[in-house]
Design an enzyme around this catalytic site. Sequence first.
Site, PDB file in Angstrom:
ATOM      1  N   LYS A 102       0.888  -1.238   0.173  1.00 55.25           N
ATOM      2  CA  LYS A 102       0.080  -0.147   0.020  1.00 55.25           C
ATOM      3  C   LYS A 102       0.953   1.239   0.181  1.00 55.25           C
ATOM      4  CE  LYS A 102      -4.540   0.718   0.285  1.00 55.25           C
ATOM      5  NZ  LYS A 102      -5.579  -0.528  -0.114  1.00 55.25           N
ATOM      6  N   GLY A 214     -23.542   4.486   0.125  1.00 52.27           N
ATOM      7  CA  GLY A 214     -22.392   5.067  -0.914  1.00 52.27           C
ATOM      8  C   GLY A 214     -22.876   5.192  -2.053  1.00 52.27           C
ATOM      9  N   GLY A 219     -20.339   2.240  -4.914  1.00 49.14           N
ATOM     10  CA  GLY A 219     -21.980   2.034  -4.530  1.00 49.14           C
ATOM     11  C   GLY A 219     -22.604   2.531  -5.532  1.00 49.14           C
TER      12      GLY A 219
HETATM   13  N1  GLU Z   1      -7.232  -0.321  -3.597  1.00 47.34           N
HETATM   14  C1  GLU Z   1      -7.783  -1.515  -3.813  1.00 47.34           C
HETATM   15  C2  GLU Z   1      -7.984  -2.496  -2.770  1.00 47.34           C
HETATM   16  O1  GLU Z   1      -7.876  -1.798  -1.456  1.00 47.34           O
HETATM   17  C3  GLU Z   1      -7.388  -2.170  -5.345  1.00 47.34           C
HETATM   18  C4  GLU Z   1      -5.867  -2.446  -5.073  1.00 47.34           C
HETATM   19  C5  GLU Z   1      -5.222  -3.113  -6.573  1.00 47.34           C
HETATM   20  O2  GLU Z   1      -6.063  -2.899  -7.420  1.00 47.34           O
HETATM   21  O3  GLU Z   1      -3.982  -3.508  -6.314  1.00 47.34           O
HETATM   22  O4  GLU Z   1      -8.307  -3.310  -3.023  1.00 47.34           O
END
Ligand code: GLU
Length: 413
Positions: A102, A214, A219
């Site tokens: 992340k 949402g 949503g």
């Molecule tokens: N941000 C999205 C999640 O939390 C997608 C992450 C991604 O596609 O790598 O699942």
Amino acid sequence: MGFREAAEYHLNRAIKFLNLNEDTAMALLEPRKSLEVTFSVRMDDGRVRQFKGYRVQHTDVLGPAKGGIRFHPNVDMDEVKALATLMSIKCCVIGLPYGGGKGGVTVNTKELSESELERVSRGFIRAIAPIISTDKDVPAPDMYTNSKVMAWMVDEYSVIKQVNEFGVITGKPLSIGGSAGRNAATARGGFFVTRAACQKEGIDLKKAKVIVHGFGNVGGHAARIFAEEGSKVIGIADSKTAIYDPNGIDIKAALELKAKTGSLKSYTQGQKLTPQELLECECDILVPASLEAVITEENAAQIKAKMIAELANGPVTPEADEILNQKKVILVPDILANAGGVTVSYFEWVQNRMGYYWTAEEIDEKLEKLMCKAYEDIYNFKQEKNCPDYRLAAFAIATNRLVQAMKDRGWVS
Ligand code: GLU
């Protein structure tokens, strides 16, 4: 309990349920690599501002780290670490060959012009470029980032590397290696899992009354898909306005209104409520698809839904979980219900690597297969191991998969 504590709490519950030793617990709870950066961006007024950014790779034991980049004023290292850990679990729930990652920048995008947003996006990628690549760590969109931001990022990365490397980032526009079906993927995946859960739990989806809380990307698509598949959507809400209509809401009209005016305020049918009030209305399936912690110990006892499908990340707090479990509300957890996004990201990455692209129908079919298989595994585990709820079952299955890979590579004993 805050969001970060909640992530740790759920993982610790699985660690206990699986009876894992202390070293293994530490290997699971501590991310392998965390990078903190400060980078400079020239603003439109000529001033140069400093921005803080983060990228965390929770683990690469199964393959590259995978997960979004969020732009938000509350982003800090602890939050990004918790979110990276949850991504490992989410990827393992589906069985994707990824660890979790992340990233984030501490910024309020509402205060940026379009060109400032572009320079922040490019500046952040320059700062984290040394630790990402198609085979190491693959970012994607998250809160307040989108396909346009991903396009700037992949372009900047390609300039640095002097070669187009589309597989380094997913959630791109279709014109530069994005995948068909990525935009609606989280909602569609959530629908597939909810349908599977309804079949097992004896809820007739065609007769079901659904409330979607949402009305953004997730949503909005979710309300549309549930309505198209024959459910009666009786409640929708954006951040300020909720509409409740037991006769069913015209989702197409609501989506058009939202696109045109940016709000649901001028929708004329049904009854207007606050978004918070809508959560407590009678329905079969409640789909929280907005922020975290919308169902807490304050309102959990008032929830009347038979099933909750968590399309947002962390919409139900651990305290609320307990109350809902006592009330026998069936809770389909976020790490399963909203995993459609990262699953189609995986398909995008595969397509980029092979240079051959699937149709929207092919993507949907593959998504359905993976989501239904994941639900089935969790359902069976829950039954066989006498596991009290779906969330624990999902965390336990995913943790088992991670630990198996760690054991096979000699990272834990
Ligand atoms: N941000 C999205 C999640 O939390 C997608 C992450 C991604 O596609 O790598 O699942």
